[in-house]
Design a protein around this motif. Structure first.
Motif, short mmCIF file in Angstrom:
data_model
loop_
_atom_site.label_atom_id
_atom_site.label_comp_id
_atom_site.label_asym_id
_atom_site.label_seq_id
_atom_site.Cartn_x
_atom_site.Cartn_y
_atom_site.Cartn_z
N UNK A 13 9.14 0.43 -7.00
CA UNK A 13 7.94 -0.35 -7.31
C UNK A 13 7.51 -0.23 -8.77
N UNK A 14 8.19 0.63 -9.51
CA UNK A 14 7.89 0.87 -10.93
C UNK A 14 6.45 1.34 -11.12
N UNK A 15 6.10 2.35 -10.32
CA UNK A 15 4.80 3.01 -10.42
C UNK A 15 5.03 4.52 -10.38
N UNK A 26 1.23 4.45 5.12
CA UNK A 26 1.87 3.81 6.27
C UNK A 26 3.39 3.73 6.08
N UNK A 27 3.81 3.34 4.89
CA UNK A 27 5.24 3.20 4.60
C UNK A 27 5.91 4.57 4.60
N UNK A 53 10.56 -2.45 2.67
CA UNK A 53 9.21 -2.09 2.25
C UNK A 53 8.17 -3.07 2.77
N UNK A 54 8.41 -4.37 2.56
CA UNK A 54 7.42 -5.38 2.97
C UNK A 54 7.27 -5.45 4.48
N UNK A 55 8.36 -5.25 5.20
CA UNK A 55 8.28 -5.26 6.67
C UNK A 55 7.37 -4.13 7.15
N UNK A 60 5.98 -7.99 8.19
CA UNK A 60 6.90 -9.11 8.33
C UNK A 60 7.91 -9.10 7.21
N UNK A 61 9.03 -9.71 7.45
CA UNK A 61 10.04 -9.83 6.40
C UNK A 61 9.72 -11.07 5.58
#
Length: 62
Positions: A13-15, A26-27, A53-55, A60-61
């Protein structure tokens, strides 16, 4: 394990890892419970990483 996941997510995520720890409980928790999914994230390309990650994050994908 959480630290490894936070660092892998932060790199993607470049953070900074502390930001991932603050925003993405959650992730991280999901990947801790599903170590094979974390391995897939580590080995995947940017599209695969985003899909995983987004799922988890958004449910959702894309």
């Amino acid at each position: 394990m959480k630290s490894n996941i936070a660092h892998a997510l932060a790199e993607f995520l470049e953070v900074f890892p502390y930001q991932v720890l603050a925003w993405d409980h959650k992730v991280i928790d999901h990947m801790v419970r599903n170590s094979e999914l974390f391995r897939n994230f580590q080995q995947g390309g940017s599209r695969a990483k985003w899909d995983i990650y987004s799922h988890i994050k958004y449910g959702s994908l894309m």
